[in-house]
Design a protein around this motif. Structure first.
Motif, PDB file in Angstrom:
ATOM      1  N   LEU A 204       0.851  -1.181   0.000  1.00 23.12           N
ATOM      2  CA  LEU A 204       0.000   0.000   0.000  1.00 23.12           C
ATOM      3  C   LEU A 204       0.887   1.231   0.000  1.00 23.12           C
ATOM      4  CD1 LEU A 204      -1.079  -2.047   2.598  1.00 23.12           C
ATOM      5  CD2 LEU A 204      -3.090  -0.622   2.228  1.00 23.12           C
ATOM      6  N   VAL A 205       0.311   2.368  -0.365  1.00 16.90           N
ATOM      7  CA  VAL A 205       1.015   3.633  -0.192  1.00 16.90           C
ATOM      8  C   VAL A 205       0.244   4.481   0.809  1.00 16.90           C
ATOM      9  CG1 VAL A 205       2.126   3.681  -2.450  1.00 16.90           C
ATOM     10  CG2 VAL A 205      -0.154   4.667  -2.185  1.00 16.90           C
ATOM     11  N   SER A 206       0.977   5.187   1.628  1.00 22.76           N
ATOM     12  CA  SER A 206       0.399   6.041   2.661  1.00 22.76           C
ATOM     13  C   SER A 206       0.671   7.491   2.279  1.00 22.76           C
ATOM     14  CB  SER A 206       1.051   5.715   4.016  1.00 22.76           C
ATOM     15  OG  SER A 206       0.642   6.640   4.999  1.00 22.76           O
ATOM     16  N   ILE A 207      -0.396   8.247   2.033  1.00 21.62           N
ATOM     17  CA  ILE A 207      -0.212   9.644   1.645  1.00 21.62           C
ATOM     18  C   ILE A 207      -0.953  10.551   2.631  1.00 21.62           C
ATOM     19  CG2 ILE A 207       0.220   9.232  -0.795  1.00 21.62           C
ATOM     20  CD1 ILE A 207      -2.670   9.849  -1.391  1.00 21.62           C
ATOM     21  N   GLY A 208      -0.311  11.649   3.007  1.00 22.34           N
ATOM     22  CA  GLY A 208      -0.895  12.579   3.966  1.00 22.34           C
ATOM     23  C   GLY A 208      -1.065  13.953   3.379  1.00 22.34           C
ATOM     24  N   ARG A 209       0.027  14.674   3.254  1.00 20.04           N
ATOM     25  CA  ARG A 209      -0.033  16.053   2.764  1.00 20.04           C
ATOM     26  C   ARG A 209      -0.616  16.177   1.352  1.00 20.04           C
ATOM     27  NH1 ARG A 209       5.518  18.261   2.935  1.00 20.04           N
ATOM     28  NH2 ARG A 209       5.940  16.140   2.270  1.00 20.04           N
ATOM     29  N   PRO A 210      -0.404  15.222   0.449  1.00 17.59           N
ATOM     30  CA  PRO A 210      -1.065  15.335  -0.860  1.00 17.59           C
ATOM     31  C   PRO A 210      -2.588  15.387  -0.769  1.00 17.59           C
ATOM     32  CG  PRO A 210       0.760  13.807  -1.016  1.00 17.59           C
ATOM     33  CD  PRO A 210       0.604  14.130   0.444  1.00 17.59           C
ATOM     34  N   LEU A 211      -3.153  14.857   0.330  1.00 18.28           N
ATOM     35  CA  LEU A 211      -4.604  14.921   0.498  1.00 18.28           C
ATOM     36  C   LEU A 211      -5.047  16.256   1.084  1.00 18.28           C
ATOM     37  CD1 LEU A 211      -5.419  11.326   1.781  1.00 18.28           C
ATOM     38  CD2 LEU A 211      -5.595  12.244  -0.530  1.00 18.28           C
ATOM     39  N   ILE A 212      -4.105  16.997   1.661  1.00 20.03           N
ATOM     40  CA  ILE A 212      -4.409  18.365   2.086  1.00 20.03           C
ATOM     41  C   ILE A 212      -4.448  19.258   0.844  1.00 20.03           C
ATOM     42  CG2 ILE A 212      -3.662  20.329   3.484  1.00 20.03           C
ATOM     43  CD1 ILE A 212      -2.215  18.363   5.311  1.00 20.03           C
ATOM     44  N   SER A 213      -3.480  19.065  -0.039  1.00 21.52           N
ATOM     45  CA  SER A 213      -3.439  19.892  -1.252  1.00 21.52           C
ATOM     46  C   SER A 213      -4.559  19.531  -2.221  1.00 21.52           C
ATOM     47  CB  SER A 213      -2.076  19.769  -1.949  1.00 21.52           C
ATOM     48  OG  SER A 213      -1.816  18.440  -2.331  1.00 21.52           O
ATOM     49  N   ASP A 214      -5.004  18.275  -2.220  1.00 25.86           N
ATOM     50  CA  ASP A 214      -6.146  17.881  -3.056  1.00 25.86           C
ATOM     51  C   ASP A 214      -6.835  16.662  -2.449  1.00 25.86           C
ATOM     52  OD1 ASP A 214      -8.018  17.237  -4.988  1.00 25.86           O
ATOM     53  OD2 ASP A 214      -6.699  17.738  -6.651  1.00 25.86           O
ATOM     54  N   PRO A 215      -7.933  16.874  -1.722  1.00 29.66           N
ATOM     55  CA  PRO A 215      -8.660  15.753  -1.112  1.00 29.66           C
ATOM     56  C   PRO A 215      -9.198  14.751  -2.135  1.00 29.66           C
ATOM     57  CG  PRO A 215      -9.369  17.845  -0.164  1.00 29.66           C
ATOM     58  CD  PRO A 215      -8.523  18.174  -1.353  1.00 29.66           C
ATOM     59  N   ASP A 216      -9.328  15.174  -3.395  1.00 32.86           N
ATOM     60  CA  ASP A 216      -9.850  14.292  -4.440  1.00 32.86           C
ATOM     61  C   ASP A 216      -8.748  13.526  -5.169  1.00 32.86           C
ATOM     62  OD1 ASP A 216     -12.493  15.068  -3.940  1.00 32.86           O
ATOM     63  OD2 ASP A 216     -12.290  16.825  -5.225  1.00 32.86           O
TER      64      ASP A 216
END
Length: 581
Positions: A204-216
């Protein structure tokens, strides 16, 4: 844990070892306190389960409590919780056992671990693999692998770390355990995430800040719309920097982040015909927001490209990700059918005859000039000239202005005259040079670079974001002359008077005694064949003022209104678009 955010209480730790991160001394935990903390961990996990979460994750990374128990650097205990590896792992084993008992056998538990502490004398990826195996045996259902501790001097989140730069840490753990493993850090591109899965570095990949910049982000990736993802640019200016002031998280490229409850999407009942002058960040962001509301938007841009000064910023190796801002705007302008005209130099007469209801000026800024004493023949350029590739600086460069842009320009010049990553890879992979020789060459640049400023050098950065750059300048031997005065310029040198920099020993002595030693003024002759000015800028507001005087319904945003950061331009654009509904 900072005492200021902990009701004045000292942080609890395995041992009383001074924290370089909080600059505080923690309290050594008693066994009763350890039992209490473990019970609270279990209670928190059970609350999460009852609240409807699908999985809980134990934080055993970044230098937090479990990491401190595992590390011989921070665990100096002499009881059954310190010393040997078996003893140092006792506390985390008791944590996971308590959580498993609280949530039951059928509820997933993930543990996020440091793939390598990146702290001298602490644990490496070897110990991380050992710990992962131990956690699997103890009942963990998944391992999430991140980088190192907060205290490390190895960049973890900034653009200095390549995309997916720590996936190799996860890969080593995946090869050693049978439960799912996630990879973390600097995965902002669906293609990078897909590669991690395709080659088996992680499950799996775990992403955090990229979901702040674009939740979609995930939805756009799934639907084949990756080009419209508003990607994280690894700047840390709106997320990490805000935490130093206990402020809500924001985002440089997403002006809605942290304000979703304030800004509601609406459609206008009165569509306007709007002309935007300038296709930099402010202009493009406003055009997109206004078009989504329902207005008819046209952009005139005097150059042959959009993006304005963002493209200049992306020339810096640690800010290459900034080019994603331009790519996003380009994709969105096309998707929304916004009329973009390049190489269009707007005039008052041309605007008058075009028949727009509203004019928005977003014309950026112009770099300031500096009066240099003397009649030297040394060529003088701006930092923008360097970043744009219009000119190539010589061997002996003096930068006048040591703010954020000046320091970044110095790093750009040093990096340009050093071994490239491709050259290093070639030498090492082809064994064309001894490894020791290559490593010795990495820290050298062919340029002699000096930064001169009347004030302190390195200002203008958001908290927690400057140290990787300043570390780079030191690595390349860039000389710094703060609180300096230019006395004169010859045809091959700049003569200055500056405050002599104090040695580490002097600074340590001052900290110990609390007595500051008086500054010493020195005169220095700096060899120079190229002068670069980075002394700020002035807003391009002339056309706005002319339009306003002529009675136009005109608004001014971005640097042409007031000098600021990218985030300021984005916020102004969103705010203006909302007002025009």
């Amino acid at each position: 844990a900072h005492s200021i955010a902990n009701e004045g209480r000292d942080a609890l730790a395995p041992s009383a070892v001074f924290s370089r991160f909080t600059k505080e001394m923690p309290k050594e935990m008693t066994k009763d306190e350890m039992k209490e903390i473990i019970s609270k961990w279990a209670e928190a996990a059970l609350r999460a389960k009852k609240a409807g979460f699908d999985i809980v994750e134990i934080s055993a990374s970044a230098g937090y409590l479990i990491c401190q128990f595992l590390s011989p650097r921070t665990n100096l205990r002499t009881d059954e919780y310190g010393g040997s590896w078996e003893n140092r792992t006792r506390f985390p084993l008791e944590v996971i056992a308590a959580i498993r008992k609280a949530v039951g056998d059928d509820f997933p538990i993930c543990i996020r671990i440091a793939g390598n502490d990146f702290v001298p004398g602490s644990n490496t990826n070897i110990e991380a693999v050992m710990f992962a195996k131990l956690m699997e045996h103890a009942g963990a259902d998944m391992i999430n692998v991140t980088g190192g501790w907060h205290e490390t001097v190895i960049p973890q989140l900034t653009g200095d770390l390549p995309r997916g730069g720590f996936t190799y840490l996860a890969a080593a753990i995946k090869d050693a355990v049978s439960i799912p493993v996630a990879a973390s850090n600097r995965i902002n591109d669906p293609a990078v995430a897909e590669k991690v899965l395709a080659v088996g570095e992680a499950d799996l990949v775990s992403i955090g800040r990229p979901l702040i910049s674009d939740p979609d982000w995930p939805m756009k990736a799934e639907n084949g719309e990756a080009n419209t993802i508003r990607r994280c640019v690894a700047c840390n200016q709106g997320c990490l920097a805000k935490t130093f002031f206990a402020q809500p998280v924001e985002c440089l490229v997403n002006g809605f982040a942290g304000r979703e409850y304030e800004i509601k999407e609406r459609k206008t009942n009165e569509p306007k015909k709007i002309l935007v002058l300038g296709a930099g960040v402010a202009g493009c962001e406003f055009a997109i927001q206004a078009a989504q509301i329902g207005h008819d938007v046209t952009i005139w841009e005097k150059s042959d490209h959009i993006g304005g000064q963002v493209l200049l910023a992306s020339a810096i190796h640690s800010k290459n990700e900034f080019c994603n801002i331009v790519s996003y705007y380009s994709a969105m302008l096309e998707k929304l059918n916004i009329n973009l005209t390049l190489n269009k130099d707007a005039s008052l007469e041309g605007i008058k005859s075009a028949g727009f209801d509203i004019i928005v000026t977003a014309l950026g800024n112009t770099p300031k000039a500096v009066n240099i004493p003397g009649n030297s023949s040394i060529p003088v350029y701006t930092a923008n000239d360097i970043f744009s590739g219009k000119v190539i600086a010589g061997k002996n460069v003096v930068l006048i202005g040591g703010g954020a842009v000046g320091c970044e320009c110095a790093d750009y010049l040093a990096y340009e005259a050093a071994l490239s990553p491709e050259e290093v890879y070639f030498m090492l992979s082809q064994h064309s040079e001894d490894t020791e020789k290559v490593l010795g060459m990495i820290d050298k640049t062919r340029r002699n670079i000096a930064i001169v400023d009347m004030v302190k050098i390195g200002t203008g950065f958001e908290p927690g974001t400057a140290w990787p750059l300043m570390k780079e300048l030191n690595r390349f031997g860039v000389k710094q002359y703060p609180f300096a005065k230019i006395l004169g310029v010859t045809d091959n040198s700049i003569e200055i008077e500056a405050v002599e920099q104090k040695t580490r020993e002097q600074k340590a002595r001052e900290r110990e005694t609390g007595i500051s030693e008086p500054d010493k003024l020195i005169k220095v002759s700096i060899p120079c064949d190229t002068i670069i000015i980075s002394a700020g800028a002035t807003p391009n507001s002339e056309l706005y003022e002319a339009l306003k005087s002529d009675g136009f319904n005109v608004f001014n945003i971005g640097d042409s209104s007031q000098l600021g950061k990218i985030s300021d331009a984005v916020s102004q654009a969103i705010e203006l678009a909302g007002k025009l509904q």
